[in-house]
Design an enzyme around this catalytic site. Structure first.
Site, PDB file in Angstrom:
ATOM      1  CG  HIS A 146      -2.008   1.021   1.162  1.00 14.89           C
ATOM      2  ND1 HIS A 146      -1.798   2.349   1.447  1.00 14.89           N
ATOM      3  CD2 HIS A 146      -3.322   0.915   0.830  1.00 14.89           C
ATOM      4  CE1 HIS A 146      -2.935   3.013   1.307  1.00 14.89           C
ATOM      5  NE2 HIS A 146      -3.881   2.164   0.934  1.00 14.89           N
ATOM      6  CD  GLU A 148      -1.559   5.472   5.607  1.00 16.82           C
ATOM      7  OE1 GLU A 148      -1.368   5.451   6.844  1.00 16.82           O
ATOM      8  OE2 GLU A 148      -2.700   5.425   5.085  1.00 16.82           O
ATOM      9  CG  ASN A 246     -11.388   4.045   3.396  1.00 17.61           C
ATOM     10  OD1 ASN A 246     -12.598   4.256   3.367  1.00 17.61           O
ATOM     11  ND2 ASN A 246     -10.566   4.617   2.514  1.00 17.61           N
ATOM     12  CB  SER A 289     -11.178   7.951  -1.535  1.00 15.00           C
ATOM     13  OG  SER A 289     -11.385   6.562  -1.668  1.00 15.00           O
TER      14      SER A 289
END
Length: 331
Positions: A146, A148, A246, A289
């Site tokens: 990922h 992040e 998420n 998002s």
């Protein structure tokens, strides 16, 4: 982990209404855009407005197909690496954050940069730096690959170990069990994260906690809202993209909280009508998002199929906003 965050107003016990026999929709609130996503999308829009196209964006600005395609149509060019950006051009770093190495690569190529990293991700970066400076071993709970996680681990790659799955816990090696701390990706399932923390603490009883919650308020709030309605739902539809951590967690949370079925869709037309067979109550939510227009499209699609009775299930009222990236504040 604490349940309250600055800028969040508790909504009290949610009330779920509607007839038990008629078709209905339970609509989660909060849902959709969080402050960090809103800030990042506006940053690209503002850059296009001020500087004109093209504006380069490293990786997807946020993990949502509709948002990315809309910005691409306006003149944004999405690239995987800074090496793909022409020297001297303008590049926006995504909400997920980048490592110091990426910042250096941009400087080496004389790129003009706008850093749209979510401030809550930046907070975790600063925690990594703080504890690396104090010579801690840092156990980063997150999903391998990922963006992040790559950016966060890149702050101190020699001090950070990634813990993704349960089997990763046994692979962790630390120098001093009394100087170990866990941090996390901001978009994880709260319950799954704490499971991993408990497993790590069995190995390292002195494991320190983050100074404050790393999982962001929006991720937590959206999961709480889904939990409040899932047991009432025959089906929970989560609007979000498959690369959105998420959003995928919301499907998992819905199923664990009692929903009989749950699916992730980007758009209303992706819903399989067979999923509605025998379904009385449909739960609807969206990842952090996702613009709300996509949720409204789904509600209209459901209404055409008899699910016109919509009841909002509110568990918190979010009032958080973030200032624009510093590079855009003067313009």
């Amino acid at each position: 982990m604490s349940s309250a965050s600055p800028g969040i107003e508790p909504a009290g016990t949610p009330t779920i209404t509607g007839t038990a026999s008629g078709k209905r929709v339970l609509l989660a609130k909060p849902r959709g855009y969080c402050a960090g996503v809103d800030r990042a999308v506006i940053a690209v829009e503002k850059a296009l407005e001020v500087y004109g196209a093209p504006v380069y964006v490293r990786k997807e600005i946020v993990h949502n197909k509709h948002v990315v395609e809309t910005l691409r149509e306006r003149g944004a060019i999405f690239v995987d690496e800074t090496s793909e950006v022409p020297e001297g051009a303008l590049v926006v770093f995504s909400a997920h954050g980048v490592s110091p190495m990426v910042h250096q690569e941009a400087a080496d190529r004389n790129l003009r940069t706008i850093d749209a990293t979510c401030p809550l991700v930046t907070k975790v970066h600063k925690e990594v730096n703080r504890f690396a400076k104090d010579d801690y071993d840092i156990l980063l709970i997150g999903h391998e690959g990922h963006e992040e996680v790559e950016g966060t681990a890149g702050e101190a790659p020699d001090k950070v170990q990634l813990v993704d799955k349960a089997e990763d816990v046994d692979k962790v090696e630390v120098r001093d069990p009394s100087k170990v701390i866990w941090l996390s990706q901001t978009t994880l399932s709260v319950d799954e994260t704490m499971e991993r923390v408990d497993q790590l603490r069995e190995r390292f009883p002195g494991l320190a906690d983050p100074p404050s919650d790393d999982i962001c308020y929006a991720t937590t709030n959206r999961q709480v809202a889904v939990k409040a309605m899932a047991a009432e739902c025959d089906l929970v539809l989560v609007v979000g993209s498959t690369n959105s951590s998420n959003s995928k967690r919301l499907v998992e949370v819905a199923l664990k909280a009692g929903a009989r079925a749950s699916y992730l869709v980007d758009f209303a037309h992706e819903v399989d009508e067979a999923w509605l067979s025998g379904v009385t109550t449909v739960g609807v939510t969206s990842g952090a998002s996702v613009p709300d227009e996509l949720v409204m499209d789904l509600l209209a699609w459901l209404a055409e199929r008899g699910y016109g009775d919509v009841n909002e299930v509110t568990t918190a009222n979010e009032k958080i906003t973030f200032a624009p990236p510093k590079e855009l504040r003067k313009v």
